[in-house]
Motif scaffolding. Sequence first.
Motif, PDB file in Angstrom:
ATOM      1  N   ASN A 234     -19.307   6.346 -16.290  1.00  0.00           N
ATOM      2  CA  ASN A 234     -18.380   5.227 -16.465  1.00  0.00           C
ATOM      3  C   ASN A 234     -19.150   3.926 -16.251  1.00  0.00           C
ATOM      4  OD1 ASN A 234     -16.512   3.095 -15.743  1.00  0.00           O
ATOM      5  ND2 ASN A 234     -14.908   4.666 -15.667  1.00  0.00           N
TER       6      ASN A 234
ATOM      7  N   LYS B 276     -18.666  -0.857 -14.174  1.00  0.00           N
ATOM      8  CA  LYS B 276     -19.255  -1.749 -13.166  1.00  0.00           C
ATOM      9  C   LYS B 276     -20.461  -2.532 -13.669  1.00  0.00           C
ATOM     10  CE  LYS B 276     -15.948  -0.968 -10.587  1.00  0.00           C
ATOM     11  NZ  LYS B 276     -15.629   0.345 -10.175  1.00  0.00           N
TER      12      LYS B 276
ATOM     13  N   THR C 141     -17.951   6.765 -20.415  1.00  0.00           N
ATOM     14  CA  THR C 141     -16.540   6.463 -20.175  1.00  0.00           C
ATOM     15  C   THR C 141     -16.355   4.974 -19.900  1.00  0.00           C
ATOM     16  OG1 THR C 141     -15.919   8.660 -19.326  1.00  0.00           O
ATOM     17  CG2 THR C 141     -14.614   6.812 -18.552  1.00  0.00           C
TER      18      THR C 141
ATOM     19  N   GLU D  47     -10.455   5.405 -21.192  1.00  0.00           N
ATOM     20  CA  GLU D  47      -9.358   5.593 -20.253  1.00  0.00           C
ATOM     21  C   GLU D  47      -8.416   4.400 -20.317  1.00  0.00           C
ATOM     22  OE1 GLU D  47     -11.359   5.658 -16.513  1.00  0.00           O
ATOM     23  OE2 GLU D  47     -11.601   7.828 -16.574  1.00  0.00           O
TER      24      GLU D  47
ATOM     25  N   GLU E 166      -7.278  15.482 -16.049  1.00  0.00           N
ATOM     26  CA  GLU E 166      -8.368  14.958 -15.224  1.00  0.00           C
ATOM     27  C   GLU E 166      -7.831  14.878 -13.807  1.00  0.00           C
ATOM     28  OE1 GLU E 166     -10.577  11.409 -16.248  1.00  0.00           O
ATOM     29  OE2 GLU E 166     -11.185  11.134 -14.152  1.00  0.00           O
TER      30      GLU E 166
ATOM     31  N   GLY F 244     -12.446  13.128 -11.675  1.00  0.00           N
ATOM     32  CA  GLY F 244     -13.127  11.870 -11.413  1.00  0.00           C
ATOM     33  C   GLY F 244     -12.420  10.995 -10.414  1.00  0.00           C
ATOM     34  N   HIS F 245     -13.149  10.102  -9.872  1.00  0.00           N
ATOM     35  CA  HIS F 245     -12.821   9.005  -8.954  1.00  0.00           C
ATOM     36  C   HIS F 245     -13.532   9.170  -7.616  1.00  0.00           C
ATOM     37  CE1 HIS F 245     -10.608   5.256  -8.422  1.00  0.00           C
ATOM     38  NE2 HIS F 245     -10.812   5.524  -7.150  1.00  0.00           N
ATOM     39  N   ASP F 246     -14.457   8.267  -7.374  1.00  0.00           N
ATOM     40  CA  ASP F 246     -15.214   8.200  -6.116  1.00  0.00           C
ATOM     41  C   ASP F 246     -16.162   9.379  -5.899  1.00  0.00           C
ATOM     42  OD1 ASP F 246     -12.800   6.420  -4.015  1.00  0.00           O
ATOM     43  OD2 ASP F 246     -14.436   5.696  -5.277  1.00  0.00           O
TER      44      ASP F 246
ATOM     45  N   SER G 288     -16.251  12.368 -14.706  1.00  0.00           N
ATOM     46  CA  SER G 288     -16.558  10.980 -15.067  1.00  0.00           C
ATOM     47  C   SER G 288     -16.816  10.214 -13.776  1.00  0.00           C
ATOM     48  CB  SER G 288     -15.418  10.356 -15.871  1.00  0.00           C
ATOM     49  OG  SER G 288     -14.153  10.654 -15.328  1.00  0.00           O
ATOM     50  N   ILE G 289     -17.977   9.606 -13.719  1.00  0.00           N
ATOM     51  CA  ILE G 289     -18.463   8.970 -12.488  1.00  0.00           C
ATOM     52  C   ILE G 289     -19.025   7.588 -12.821  1.00  0.00           C
ATOM     53  CG2 ILE G 289     -20.003   9.162 -10.515  1.00  0.00           C
ATOM     54  CD1 ILE G 289     -20.018  12.202 -10.951  1.00  0.00           C
ATOM     55  N   GLY G 290     -18.572   6.605 -12.053  1.00  0.00           N
ATOM     56  CA  GLY G 290     -19.030   5.251 -12.321  1.00  0.00           C
ATOM     57  C   GLY G 290     -19.501   4.520 -11.081  1.00  0.00           C
ATOM     58  N   HIS G 291     -18.553   4.199 -10.215  1.00  0.00           N
ATOM     59  CA  HIS G 291     -18.871   3.280  -9.108  1.00  0.00           C
ATOM     60  C   HIS G 291     -20.077   3.725  -8.290  1.00  0.00           C
ATOM     61  CE1 HIS G 291     -17.784  -0.078  -6.483  1.00  0.00           C
ATOM     62  NE2 HIS G 291     -18.251   0.681  -5.518  1.00  0.00           N
TER      63      HIS G 291
HETATM   64  N1  LIG Z   1     -12.179   8.809 -14.288  1.00  0.00           N
HETATM   65  C1  LIG Z   1     -13.029   8.396 -13.192  1.00  0.00           C
HETATM   66  C2  LIG Z   1     -14.071   7.458 -13.682  1.00  0.00           C
HETATM   67  O1  LIG Z   1     -14.204   7.265 -14.875  1.00  0.00           O
HETATM   68  C3  LIG Z   1     -14.972   6.791 -12.722  1.00  0.00           C
HETATM   69  O2  LIG Z   1     -14.389   6.632 -11.469  1.00  0.00           O
HETATM   70  P1  LIG Z   1     -15.368   6.071 -10.310  1.00  0.00           P
HETATM   71  O3  LIG Z   1     -16.543   7.015 -10.230  1.00  0.00           O
HETATM   72  O4  LIG Z   1     -15.803   4.684 -10.738  1.00  0.00           O
HETATM   73  O5  LIG Z   1     -14.524   6.088  -9.073  1.00  0.00           O
END
Ligand SMILES: NCC(=O)COP(=O)(O)O
Length: 247
Positions: free
Chosen positions: A7, A10, A41, A74, A155, A196-198, A218-221
């Motif tokens: 993702n 950021k 993503t 998303e 998801e 996904g998320h955190d 899916s991983i971003g932050h």
């Molecule tokens: N769907 C979760 C995503 O895309 C990224 O979430 P995060 O890793 O930024 O909390």
Amino acid sequence: MAKLSVNVNKIATLRNSRGGPIPSVVDAARVCVEAGAPGITVHPRADARHINFDDVQALKHLLDPWKAVEFNIEGDPRPDLLNLVERVRPHQCTLVPVRPGEITSEAGWSPDTDEKELRDVIARLRGHGIRVSLFVDADEKAVQLAHRVGADRIELYTQPYVHAFATSTAPLSETLAPFVRAATVAVELGLGVNAGHDLDLENLPDFVQALPRLDEVSIGHALISYALYVGLRQAVLEYREAAGDII
Ligand SMILES: NCC(=O)COP(=O)(O)O
Ligand SMILES: CC(=O)[C@@H](O)[C@H](O)COP(=O)(O)O
């Protein structure tokens, strides 16, 4: 093993903080896919706090030649987002409930969500050949909702797992149990399973190992933050390995 979808929200957060063109979301996504990331993503929110519609179009242009790389958009099923998704035709659209004023996603779709609206939106997107994933808590009833409204995948919202992983003294199996159960129900109903998320390098391996099926994380932050220290290519390689993607 789960496919990693990076993702890049950021990257846009940092870019927008100065109002100029750097860092480039497209350049960052290029580094990710050249490091073997099987997916990208984005979450173009209504307030465009990070990813905007121009980013989405530019990423589509970048990713089109990368046939093995999936593009996942998303968002909440607002009209402008649905029109964008119809124009861009990503591989997947993940429908995410959005609460006014949220800093980030706080939950998945409630099991008592109005089904007709979701069913109509999902049929509209699937009619264009777009896979639809529904963002849900680790709750059997929410998984059953996803099936009733015609989603292809769920998801799983993983923040409760992440929090418990970091703070709970209970056995990890207890923390994972709702997610294993939800994924099991999803598989029984013929749904794919994303999450996904955190998620991060510490909590990801146990999660991937525990679920009966996990198609995509899916991983971003955490990944983008880690990349500030080690570089984006190295971060993607380490996250691919943590997701069980043999490097
Ligand atoms: N769907 C979760 C995503 O895309 C990224 O979430 P995060 O890793 O930024 O909390
Ligand atoms: C659905 C989900 O958990 C994430 O994609 C989250 O919505 C990211 O949004 P932000 O990057 O704005 O926190």
